[in-house]
Design an enzyme around this catalytic site. Structure first.
Site, PDB file in Angstrom:
ATOM      1  N   CYS A  92      46.542  91.930 -56.328  1.00 58.66           N
ATOM      2  CA  CYS A  92      45.186  92.445 -56.087  1.00 58.66           C
ATOM      3  C   CYS A  92      44.319  91.508 -55.251  1.00 58.66           C
ATOM      4  O   CYS A  92      43.226  91.886 -54.852  1.00 58.66           O
ATOM      5  CB  CYS A  92      44.493  92.709 -57.419  1.00 58.66           C
ATOM      6  SG  CYS A  92      44.304  91.210 -58.397  1.00 58.66           S
ATOM      7  N   CYS A 128      46.766  91.313 -65.084  1.00 59.95           N
ATOM      8  CA  CYS A 128      45.553  90.497 -64.901  1.00 59.95           C
ATOM      9  C   CYS A 128      45.505  89.342 -65.886  1.00 59.95           C
ATOM     10  O   CYS A 128      44.911  88.299 -65.607  1.00 59.95           O
ATOM     11  CB  CYS A 128      44.301  91.354 -65.080  1.00 59.95           C
ATOM     12  SG  CYS A 128      44.352  92.891 -64.142  1.00 59.95           S
TER      13      CYS A 128
HETATM   14 FE1  FES Z   1      42.993  91.664 -60.028  1.00 58.23          FE
HETATM   15 FE2  FES Z   1      42.762  92.396 -62.522  1.00 58.23          FE
HETATM   16  S1  FES Z   1      42.837  93.679 -60.785  1.00 58.23           S
HETATM   17  S2  FES Z   1      43.053  90.439 -61.757  1.00 58.23           S
END
Ligand code: FES
Length: 122
Positions: A33, A102
């Site tokens: 992400c 995450c």
């Molecule tokens: Fe990036 Fe949770 S979406 S750390």
């Protein structure tokens, strides 16, 4: 999506910030992400005397980091290294499956900080 416990912790994290004159810091990025996590630690007698985190990340990243800090504060470096994202998720209660990755960010940053600390002490 998130439990009340997670939402409340997100509003009032206890370990967010950065330790001035930290003994070590670890910074990692999440390739999935693009988020970034930085963990700073103060070590005394081989134990995590203090720990803080800073992140550019989502709710799950912030809350899991806060719980990781809570779990490892006061532990030996070896014990802290062995705390896993599974332990953190158990402490959080419940995390949407899509957000489990995450919770690995802070764990990786902490392990990096400990590794760097040991390098400095060798
Ligand atoms: Fe990036 Fe949770 S979406 S750390």
């Amino acid at each position: 999506m998130y439990t009340e416990q997670v939402t409340e912790r997100f509003k009032k994290p206890r370990f967010m910030g950065e330790i001035q004159e930290a003994d070590s810091t670890g910074e990692v990025g999440n390739v999935r992400c693009g988020d970034i996590m930085r963990v700073s630690i103060k070590v005394k007698d081989d134990r995590i005397a203090d720990i803080k985190f800073k992140t550019y990340g989502c709710v799950a990243a912030i809350v899991s980091s806060d719980y990781l800090c809570e779990l490892v504060k006061g532990k030996t470096l070896e014990e802290a290294e062995n705390v896993t994202s599974k332990d953190v998720i158990e402490r959080m209660g419940e995390v949407p499956a899509i957000k489990t990755h995450c919770s690995v960010l802070a764990q990786d940053a902490l392990r990096k900080a400990i590794k760097d600390y040991r390098k400095k002490c060798d």
